[in-house]
Design a protein around this motif. Sequence first.
Motif, PDB file in Angstrom:
ATOM      1  N   ILE A   1       0.759  -1.182  -0.101  1.00 34.82           N
ATOM      2  CA  ILE A   1      -0.045  -0.012   0.048  1.00 34.82           C
ATOM      3  C   ILE A   1       0.915   1.267  -0.006  1.00 34.82           C
ATOM      4  CG2 ILE A   1      -1.886   1.289   1.374  1.00 34.82           C
ATOM      5  CD1 ILE A   1      -2.035  -1.972   2.362  1.00 34.82           C
ATOM      6  N   ARG A   2       1.036   1.699  -1.191  1.00 33.34           N
ATOM      7  CA  ARG A   2       2.117   2.774  -1.684  1.00 33.34           C
ATOM      8  C   ARG A   2       1.999   4.271  -1.255  1.00 33.34           C
ATOM      9  NH1 ARG A   2       3.101   1.207  -7.380  1.00 33.34           N
ATOM     10  NH2 ARG A   2       4.735   2.941  -7.239  1.00 33.34           N
ATOM     11  N   ARG A   3       2.607   5.169  -0.635  1.00 35.27           N
ATOM     12  CA  ARG A   3       2.359   6.311  -0.486  1.00 35.27           C
ATOM     13  C   ARG A   3       2.250   6.832  -2.067  1.00 35.27           C
ATOM     14  NH1 ARG A   3       5.961   7.083  -3.663  1.00 35.27           N
ATOM     15  NH2 ARG A   3       8.147   7.979  -3.154  1.00 35.27           N
TER      16      ARG A   3
ATOM     17  N   ASN B   1      -7.908  11.402  -2.246  1.00 32.95           N
ATOM     18  CA  ASN B   1      -9.196  10.686  -1.952  1.00 32.95           C
ATOM     19  C   ASN B   1      -9.651   9.459  -2.840  1.00 32.95           C
ATOM     20  OD1 ASN B   1     -11.732  10.062  -0.365  1.00 32.95           O
ATOM     21  ND2 ASN B   1     -12.912  11.416  -1.598  1.00 32.95           N
ATOM     22  N   ASP B   2      -8.673   8.714  -3.305  1.00 34.55           N
ATOM     23  CA  ASP B   2      -8.846   7.508  -4.082  1.00 34.55           C
ATOM     24  C   ASP B   2      -7.910   6.060  -3.572  1.00 34.55           C
ATOM     25  OD1 ASP B   2      -9.755   5.692  -6.060  1.00 34.55           O
ATOM     26  OD2 ASP B   2      -9.686   7.514  -7.628  1.00 34.55           O
ATOM     27  N   ILE B   3      -8.399   5.010  -4.005  1.00 34.53           N
ATOM     28  CA  ILE B   3      -7.722   3.924  -3.607  1.00 34.53           C
ATOM     29  C   ILE B   3      -7.343   3.546  -5.220  1.00 34.53           C
ATOM     30  CG2 ILE B   3      -7.390   1.640  -2.586  1.00 34.53           C
ATOM     31  CD1 ILE B   3      -9.582   2.788  -0.530  1.00 34.53           C
ATOM     32  N   LEU B   4      -6.151   3.307  -5.658  1.00 33.88           N
ATOM     33  CA  LEU B   4      -5.811   2.654  -6.955  1.00 33.88           C
ATOM     34  C   LEU B   4      -4.922   1.622  -7.077  1.00 33.88           C
ATOM     35  CD1 LEU B   4      -4.390   6.326  -8.535  1.00 33.88           C
ATOM     36  CD2 LEU B   4      -6.566   5.342  -8.784  1.00 33.88           C
ATOM     37  N   PRO B   5      -5.574   0.459  -7.956  1.00 33.66           N
ATOM     38  CA  PRO B   5      -4.549  -0.494  -7.928  1.00 33.66           C
ATOM     39  C   PRO B   5      -3.373  -0.050  -8.846  1.00 33.66           C
ATOM     40  CG  PRO B   5      -6.784  -0.984  -8.672  1.00 33.66           C
ATOM     41  CD  PRO B   5      -6.911   0.417  -8.283  1.00 33.66           C
TER      42      PRO B   5
ATOM     43  N   VAL C   1      -1.025  -1.098  -4.589  1.00 35.22           N
ATOM     44  CA  VAL C   1      -1.985  -0.055  -4.517  1.00 35.22           C
ATOM     45  C   VAL C   1      -1.457   1.335  -4.246  1.00 35.22           C
ATOM     46  CG1 VAL C   1      -4.086   0.440  -2.988  1.00 35.22           C
ATOM     47  CG2 VAL C   1      -3.645  -1.869  -3.663  1.00 35.22           C
TER      48      VAL C   1
ATOM     49  N   VAL D   1      -2.400   5.196  -2.525  1.00 40.69           N
ATOM     50  CA  VAL D   1      -3.345   5.811  -1.780  1.00 40.69           C
ATOM     51  C   VAL D   1      -2.998   7.260  -1.297  1.00 40.69           C
ATOM     52  CG1 VAL D   1      -4.001   3.632  -0.590  1.00 40.69           C
ATOM     53  CG2 VAL D   1      -2.463   5.022   0.458  1.00 40.69           C
ATOM     54  N   PRO D   2      -3.931   8.164  -0.948  1.00 38.83           N
ATOM     55  CA  PRO D   2      -3.538   9.405  -0.561  1.00 38.83           C
ATOM     56  C   PRO D   2      -2.603   9.742   0.716  1.00 38.83           C
ATOM     57  CG  PRO D   2      -5.753   9.178  -0.869  1.00 38.83           C
ATOM     58  CD  PRO D   2      -5.286   7.763  -0.663  1.00 38.83           C
ATOM     59  N   ALA D   3      -1.547   9.229   0.622  1.00 37.89           N
ATOM     60  CA  ALA D   3      -0.704   9.569   1.878  1.00 37.89           C
ATOM     61  C   ALA D   3       0.719   9.967   1.330  1.00 37.89           C
ATOM     62  CB  ALA D   3      -0.801   8.311   2.840  1.00 37.89           C
ATOM     63  N   THR D   4       1.571  10.508   2.092  1.00 37.31           N
ATOM     64  CA  THR D   4       2.888  10.770   1.614  1.00 37.31           C
ATOM     65  C   THR D   4       4.164  10.444   2.743  1.00 37.31           C
ATOM     66  OG1 THR D   4       2.905  13.078   3.068  1.00 37.31           O
ATOM     67  CG2 THR D   4       1.858  13.188   0.817  1.00 37.31           C
TER      68      THR D   4
ATOM     69  N   HIS E   1       5.320   4.002   3.282  1.00 41.09           N
ATOM     70  CA  HIS E   1       4.771   2.903   2.617  1.00 41.09           C
ATOM     71  C   HIS E   1       4.170   1.877   3.659  1.00 41.09           C
ATOM     72  CE1 HIS E   1       6.043   3.942  -1.528  1.00 41.09           C
ATOM     73  NE2 HIS E   1       7.298   3.700  -1.179  1.00 41.09           N
TER      74      HIS E   1
ATOM     75  N   ASN F   1      -3.799  11.595   5.240  1.00 41.72           N
ATOM     76  CA  ASN F   1      -2.349  11.462   5.102  1.00 41.72           C
ATOM     77  C   ASN F   1      -1.850  10.405   6.020  1.00 41.72           C
ATOM     78  OD1 ASN F   1      -0.053  11.780   3.667  1.00 41.72           O
ATOM     79  ND2 ASN F   1       0.832  13.388   4.908  1.00 41.72           N
TER      80      ASN F   1
ATOM     81  N   PRO G   1      -6.671   7.403   3.871  1.00 43.12           N
ATOM     82  CA  PRO G   1      -7.622   8.518   3.707  1.00 43.12           C
ATOM     83  C   PRO G   1      -8.182   8.549   2.382  1.00 43.12           C
ATOM     84  CG  PRO G   1      -5.341   8.975   3.655  1.00 43.12           C
ATOM     85  CD  PRO G   1      -5.434   7.538   3.580  1.00 43.12           C
TER      86      PRO G   1
ATOM     87  N   ASP H   1      -9.474   3.758 -13.727  1.00 45.93           N
ATOM     88  CA  ASP H   1      -8.365   3.388 -12.988  1.00 45.93           C
ATOM     89  C   ASP H   1      -8.319   3.397 -11.515  1.00 45.93           C
ATOM     90  OD1 ASP H   1      -8.410   5.981 -12.382  1.00 45.93           O
ATOM     91  OD2 ASP H   1      -6.464   6.644 -13.021  1.00 45.93           O
TER      92      ASP H   1
ATOM     93  N   THR I   1     -11.287   4.128  -7.630  1.00 42.20           N
ATOM     94  CA  THR I   1     -12.502   4.196  -7.213  1.00 42.20           C
ATOM     95  C   THR I   1     -13.201   5.437  -7.596  1.00 42.20           C
ATOM     96  OG1 THR I   1     -11.967   5.114  -4.892  1.00 42.20           O
ATOM     97  CG2 THR I   1     -12.024   2.889  -5.291  1.00 42.20           C
TER      98      THR I   1
END
Lengths: 355, 355
Positions: A166-168, A181-185, A212, A214-217, A220, B181, B215, B257, B259
Amino acid sequence: MIRVGVNGYGTIGKRVADAIRAQPDMKLTGVAKTRPNYEAEAAVRKGYPLYAAIPERSDQFTDAGIDLAGEVEDLIIASDVIVDATPSGVGEANCELYETYDTPAILQGGESADAVDTSFVARANYDKAEGADIVRVVSCNTTGLSRLLAPLQEEYGVEKARVTLIRRGGDPGQVDRGPINDILPDPVTVPSHHGPDVKTIYPDVDIDTVGVKVPATLMHLHSVNVTLASQPTVAEVRQLLSDESRLFLVPEVAGIDGTGKLKEFAMDTGRPRGDLWENCIWDESIAVEGNDLYLFQSIHQEADVVPENIDAIRALTGRETQEDSMAITDDRLGVGLESLFDGPRRRVVPHSADD
Amino acid sequence: MIRVGVNGYGTIGKRVADAIRAQPDMKLTGVAKTRPNYEAEAAVRKGYPLYAAIPERSDQFTDAGIDLAGEVEDLIIASDVIVDATPSGVGEANCELYETYDTPAILQGGESADAVDTSFVARANYDKAEGADIVRVVSCNTTGLSRLLAPLQEEYGVEKARVTLIRRGGDPGQVDRGPINDILPDPVTVPSHHGPDVKTIYPDVDIDTVGVKVPATLMHLHSVNVTLASQPTVAEVRQLLSDESRLFLVPEVAGIDGTGKLKEFAMDTGRPRGDLWENCIWDESIAVEGNDLYLFQSIHQEADVVPENIDAIRALTGRETQEDSMAITDDRLGVGLESLFDGPRRRVVPHSADD
């Protein structure tokens, strides 16, 4: 003393430069940068000789009032080893230059494994780097996975590893990255590149990875499943991982619930830039169901490869054994956080919501 | 006609009420609500008889200018079946009331499996609900996992499933939820409750699940690994899943790509509230490595249990077979998105960045 130059003074380069300066057997010959930005100013303030990575842009530095020590070729000539921390793809292109001056170089994980003599993780394959011309320190995620697999493979045997990364989305300063605000494969196809990349370190390990974004910085997070060849207890696994200097088992008592508090903790301990050089493994998450081991680990994408770059410098020149190099690196950087929670200490009293 | 009342008119309740209204064999007797908020206003506008879920608060509705049809006990008396969509824990407490009036009820996934006669997923165990007093439609994630496991179990056999659930932090309106985040192991201990919850539907399936919170608000994403008892091709798995009405295989050509675009697509097709009742499985993500199947699926936490609630109403009363009930529900709601991409159609031309 090993004279080391750093070509590329961004997220990784500036950290590696500081780490080189902290080593007893290395001398930082200087750093090369493409633009006179805030990082270049900081290098000058630290007294690092600054070189123009792109000679045609030397004037930009002069115009910005920054004195250059020379151009990148001067840095290469002055160095026994170059750490190339330029953006992905540039390192590979730079190899011709390093070869011209017969200067061995260390590339980063964004470069192709095919472009180098060996890929490198200190805990896993230190000895393979000796005498190499070009060594690649693998990416932050691959480093984190290899460090974890090393003791598991040696002690229990790994039948198969399955990891969801689950990658930043980007580093804190990368303002043009997403998602919001998304979760992307990412990639949507299986496997992600991480599994094959681990095989550049452990060719025989069976590993499937998926990614995957996600909205984080901040860091990981890896959701790890390893089917082992034997059935250790949770306590045995904890002890095994705890014995590794670059694996930090985050204790329940620390009250750290995510990557935000991990980074805050690193800053509270005085870590430069709040860096976490260790895999941060959630102690409570370690579970064994039959032969299946599960755990969560967080990886600080900006930092975990820094000690690896230092060890790669020594490995390449054949100056120290794996064990000695890792011990020197860890000691000089201050790697190892578990000791902060060892022995008698005051009970952690959470701050009230009001302070 | 089955007379159905909905107790609790929030995220799930309002959707189930609309779905009941769309069925040919059901009559919505009314909805019960605790407070006269915007959702209560909307119920009145739709002409749904509104009941006070908490009789002591009836005055609040009168003060807000909303006419009540009565109190929740009146709704129960007027109904053959109650769908209880109250917050977690309240449903279980309400069961005494339903039993007093001998009215069978359907609870939601937040309630304990021990509190009910059977847990329910239409595709998996429809027949078990017949004649039950209290049925529990399992949570959105458990519903999504069970729907996926059903055909895999029947066709290939499931040796073991390992799933990482990357969960949205909260729904779009839940402004007091996090994280911001961060990437949180949640729960940090393994397994998460989802695996055991799947076993309330499939007691014999070996499944380990772990959860992470991120998030995002739009949908959950599951990173699924299933070790099968046989080795199908990717094409065979695609065909198998594609034949399931409540599994939507997101085709590569759709250019979706993540959600965000999934929800946008649902709104473009005119779906009420942009609801996605189907598991959204990324077609490109389906991979088979030996006996290991991998795929990503996104689950719309606000919507996928809606058709399940409708089927549970029929299952409980014994009015239709599993196949017929699911067909009626799907037809009346408009479940099924793959047909939009079948056959000849205009090539998808992406909008330019300027528009």
